[in-house]
Design a protein around this motif. Structure first.
Motif, short mmCIF file in Angstrom:
data_model
loop_
_atom_site.label_atom_id
_atom_site.label_comp_id
_atom_site.label_asym_id
_atom_site.label_seq_id
_atom_site.Cartn_x
_atom_site.Cartn_y
_atom_site.Cartn_z
N GLU A 1 -3.31 -33.62 13.58
CA GLU A 1 -2.01 -33.70 12.90
C GLU A 1 -1.88 -34.99 12.10
O GLU A 1 -1.17 -35.04 11.09
N SER A 2 -2.58 -36.03 12.54
CA SER A 2 -2.48 -37.31 11.82
C SER A 2 -3.31 -37.33 10.55
O SER A 2 -2.93 -37.98 9.57
N THR A 3 -4.46 -36.65 10.55
CA THR A 3 -5.40 -36.79 9.42
C THR A 3 -5.46 -35.58 8.50
O THR A 3 -5.96 -35.70 7.38
N GLY A 4 -4.99 -34.41 8.93
CA GLY A 4 -5.16 -33.20 8.15
C GLY A 4 -4.13 -33.04 7.06
O GLY A 4 -3.12 -32.35 7.23
N LYS A 5 -4.38 -33.64 5.92
CA LYS A 5 -3.41 -33.57 4.79
C LYS A 5 -4.12 -33.98 3.50
O LYS A 5 -5.19 -34.60 3.52
N LEU A 6 -3.49 -33.63 2.38
CA LEU A 6 -4.03 -33.96 1.06
C LEU A 6 -5.45 -33.42 0.87
O LEU A 6 -6.26 -34.00 0.14
N GLY A 7 -5.76 -32.29 1.55
CA GLY A 7 -7.08 -31.71 1.44
C GLY A 7 -8.16 -32.48 2.16
O GLY A 7 -9.36 -32.23 1.96
N LYS A 8 -7.75 -33.42 3.01
CA LYS A 8 -8.70 -34.24 3.78
C LYS A 8 -8.43 -34.03 5.26
O LYS A 8 -7.52 -33.32 5.66
N GLY A 9 -9.24 -34.70 6.09
CA GLY A 9 -8.93 -34.70 7.50
C GLY A 9 -10.14 -34.54 8.40
O GLY A 9 -11.25 -34.24 7.95
N ILE A 10 -9.88 -34.76 9.68
CA ILE A 10 -10.89 -34.60 10.72
C ILE A 10 -10.39 -33.52 11.66
O ILE A 10 -9.27 -33.61 12.18
N LEU B 1 -14.11 -47.12 17.15
CA LEU B 1 -13.90 -45.67 17.24
C LEU B 1 -13.36 -45.12 15.93
O LEU B 1 -13.80 -44.05 15.47
N GLY B 2 -12.42 -45.81 15.31
CA GLY B 2 -11.89 -45.35 14.03
C GLY B 2 -12.95 -45.27 12.96
O GLY B 2 -13.01 -44.29 12.19
N ALA B 3 -13.80 -46.29 12.89
CA ALA B 3 -14.89 -46.28 11.90
C ALA B 3 -15.88 -45.17 12.18
O ALA B 3 -16.37 -44.50 11.26
N ALA B 4 -16.17 -44.94 13.46
CA ALA B 4 -17.16 -43.92 13.83
C ALA B 4 -16.70 -42.52 13.48
O ALA B 4 -17.48 -41.69 13.01
N ILE B 5 -15.40 -42.22 13.69
CA ILE B 5 -14.94 -40.84 13.46
C ILE B 5 -14.57 -40.57 12.01
O ILE B 5 -14.58 -39.41 11.57
N ALA B 6 -14.29 -41.61 11.23
CA ALA B 6 -13.82 -41.38 9.85
C ALA B 6 -14.69 -42.03 8.80
O ALA B 6 -14.39 -41.90 7.61
N GLY B 7 -15.77 -42.69 9.20
CA GLY B 7 -16.55 -43.45 8.22
C GLY B 7 -17.94 -42.94 7.96
O GLY B 7 -18.70 -43.57 7.23
N THR B 8 -18.32 -41.77 8.52
CA THR B 8 -19.65 -41.24 8.26
C THR B 8 -19.75 -40.81 6.80
O THR B 8 -18.78 -40.43 6.16
N ALA C 1 -8.56 -44.57 11.21
CA ALA C 1 -9.16 -43.43 10.50
C ALA C 1 -8.33 -43.04 9.29
O ALA C 1 -8.86 -42.72 8.22
N GLY C 2 -7.00 -43.09 9.44
CA GLY C 2 -6.13 -42.79 8.30
C GLY C 2 -6.37 -43.74 7.14
O GLY C 2 -6.39 -43.32 5.97
N ARG C 3 -6.55 -45.00 7.44
CA ARG C 3 -6.82 -45.98 6.37
C ARG C 3 -8.15 -45.66 5.68
O ARG C 3 -8.22 -45.70 4.44
N LEU C 4 -9.18 -45.34 6.45
CA LEU C 4 -10.48 -45.06 5.85
C LEU C 4 -10.46 -43.78 5.02
O LEU C 4 -11.15 -43.67 4.00
N LEU C 5 -9.67 -42.80 5.46
CA LEU C 5 -9.59 -41.53 4.74
C LEU C 5 -8.66 -41.59 3.54
O LEU C 5 -8.68 -40.70 2.69
#
Length: 534
Positions: free
Chosen positions: A275-284, A239-246, A345-349
């Motif tokens: 809230e976990s991923t939306g930072k440093l100009g990145k995120g889902i 799931l992490g790869a699918a949502i953050a690895g496209t 997802a955080g690691r991939l981003l």
């Protein structure tokens, strides 16, 4: 199996690309072993004390008997109704848990005076209130606690017998509540709020309301071992790869309840991921949608659909796309799987999935407005009874409500999104949520909808810290009634207006286009608002 996932198109390609490295790098076992180095040196200090959620099932088992005993004690004292004062991670999980299991729980996660008054007037004589705040300094929760204390006293009820506190050990709320004599449950301080579904924050209000907590923890336990093992069938890694690895990243994540028995899971996932991923100009950016959502028939290159189902091989609603994820499972298993996936997802981003650096900015702006009590900003103009304000890029080119909305939509950049923020009494104005589909169809872009101030503890982080491609429609109201807050120099009506103004000012400071609409007569102005937006 308690979790089943299927992926197609870009999501499947992302899994094929990233899963082998996630397995060989021992990411799953590293998360479970509390390895803070998985997210880089900048995140290491924070991650070192934010991975306790991986042990939440075992850590929460001893709580069950204590919660059950208190439930029986309250029941013997005539308590038949539980209310919860909490925001974000303190309220979203209990809301999903109780709604899914059909248990009655009143969730008060608003500062709209009408909603607070509704909660105070709902079976007060047989109500116990759970006051839930990780930091212990959340202004919304503190204000709600104060008015309930007063209401209990005025009804001849000792608040000490009806208020239960959930907070981190040593927080301001923990120290004050214990000094006052309240019953306190301490949560694990190594678990961040949005990862706290299976800790005291999720369990205390749910269990007091009547949920079978052993069953919920059993559901999570069935998937815990699989999530910890570095194998190709690990659902957290998939799931992490699918949502953050496209590639390119499909960073708008549509969440569609497509026949699932779980009620409201999308709202909980929205907070966790945004809230976990939306930072440093990145995120889902999660986008909670229904089966009529225009996004389902648009060919959006940055949109990835997640179908929440009860059979990962089936879906109920049409508009199947090649790029989607289907996930099914029990509620406890879903909680833990999404938590692992978000960490992955955080690691991939390349971001820290455990901090929220931009959440405090709106809180600080609110405090500044409450302390200074400045005169309200005059409206740029009034159109069909609605006061119109906003950033210069929106208002400068507008002459009336319809043109202001047109300009806001035109401000949408390529790859952008529109966020509707409704700082109103959602019990009185539930129809405003229908604006999401209308604006999604009109703009041809993903649109999110959030009730304020609730969303500040959820997508609010993404709005400021994520990619700078959002435009914002803020809706406020002149409440027909107000409510003072004991020992505070402001009312609930003033608080919610300050929260809206504070958030708008921070968005403007970040260069985000903002259109602010104040309904001077909500019952009359709503129809005019819909007409203008259409």
């Amino acid at each position: 199996m308690s979790i089943s996932i299927s992926v197609t198109g870009a999501a499947a390609e992302a899994v094929r690309t990233h899963l082998p490295a996630l397995v060989s790098d021992l990411v799953a076992s590293g998360i479970t072993a509390l390895d803070p180095a998985l997210w880089g040196t900048d995140a290491e200090d924070e991650a070192a004390h934010r991975l306790g959620w991986t042990e939440s099932v075992a850590g929460s088992r001893p709580l069950v008997a204590e919660i059950t005993a208190l439930r029986e004690e309250l029941h013997a004292a005539g308590v038949r109704h539980i209310a919860l004062a909490g925001m974000g991670g303190s309220s979203l999980a209990p809301e999903v848990i109780t709604r899914t299991t059909g248990v009655d729980l009143t969730v008060l996660d608003s500062t709209a005076p009408g909603q607070v008054l509704d909660a105070l007037g709902d079976r007060l004589a047989e109500t116990a209130l759970v006051v839930s705040s990780k930091s212990g300094s959340t202004v919304e929760t503190d204000s709600q606690k104060r008015v309930f204390e007063r209401a209990f006293r005025e009804a001849g009820i000792d608040p000490l017998t009806r208020i239960v506190v959930v907070t981190d050990p040593g927080s301001p709320l923990d120290e004050a509540a214990r000094a006052d004599g309240y019953r306190v449950f301490n949560a694990d301080p190594t678990v961040g709020g949005r990862y706290s579904a299976l800790t005291a924050f999720g369990l205390v209000p749910s269990g007091l309301a009547g949920v079978d907590l052993d069953e919920l923890l059993d559901e999570a336990e069935t998937i815990a071992l699989q999530l910890a093992i570095d194998e190709d069938d690990n659902p957290g890694l998939i799931l992490g790869a699918a949502i953050a690895g496209t590639a390119p990243l499909r960073d708008k994540l549509g969440l569609l309840a497509d026949g699932t028995h779980i009620v409201g899971l999308g709202d909980w996932v929205e907070q966790l991921v945004a809230e976990s991923t939306g930072k440093l100009g990145k995120g889902i950016l999660p986008v909670v949608i229904d089966h009529d959502a225009p996004e389902l028939t648009e060919d959006l290159s940055d949109f990835l659909l997640v179908r929440l189902v009860d059979d990962a091989g089936e879906h109920v609603f049409p508009h199947g796309k090649a790029n989607e994820i289907r996930i099914s499972g029990t509620l406890g298993a879903q909680f833990l799987t999404w938590e692992y996936a978000t960490a992955v997802a955080g690691r991939l981003l390349g971001i820290n999935p455990f901090d929220q650096p931009d959440v405090e900015s709106a809180k600080a702006a609110t405090r500044g407005l409450l302390d200074a009590t400045p005169s309200p900003e005059p409206a740029a103009f009034v159109s069909v009874g609605i006061e119109v304000r906003g950033t210069a890029d929106v208002i400068g080119a507008s002459s009336d409500l319809a043109s202001a909305i047109e300009v806001l939509v035109e401000e949408l950049p390529a790859g952008g999104y529109l966020a509707i923020q409704a700082y109103v009494d959602r019990i009185a104005l539930p129809r405003l949520a229908e604006l999401r589909d209308i604006l999604a169809k009109r703009s041809g872009r993903p649109v999110t909808f959030g009730w304020g101030p609730r969303f500040l503890h959820s997508t609010g982080q993404f709005h400021k810290g994520g990619p700078a491609v959002g435009v914002f429609l803020q809706i406020t109201e002149n409440a027909t009634t107000d409510l003072d807050i004991p020992d505070r120099p402001f009312t609930f009506g003033q608080l919610i207006q300050a929260q809206a103004s504070g958030d708008a000012s921070v968005l403007a400071d970040h260069g985000r286009p903002v259109l602010r609409l104040n309904l001077t007569d909500a019952s009359a102005d709503t129809a005019a608002l819909f007409d203008a937006i259409r």
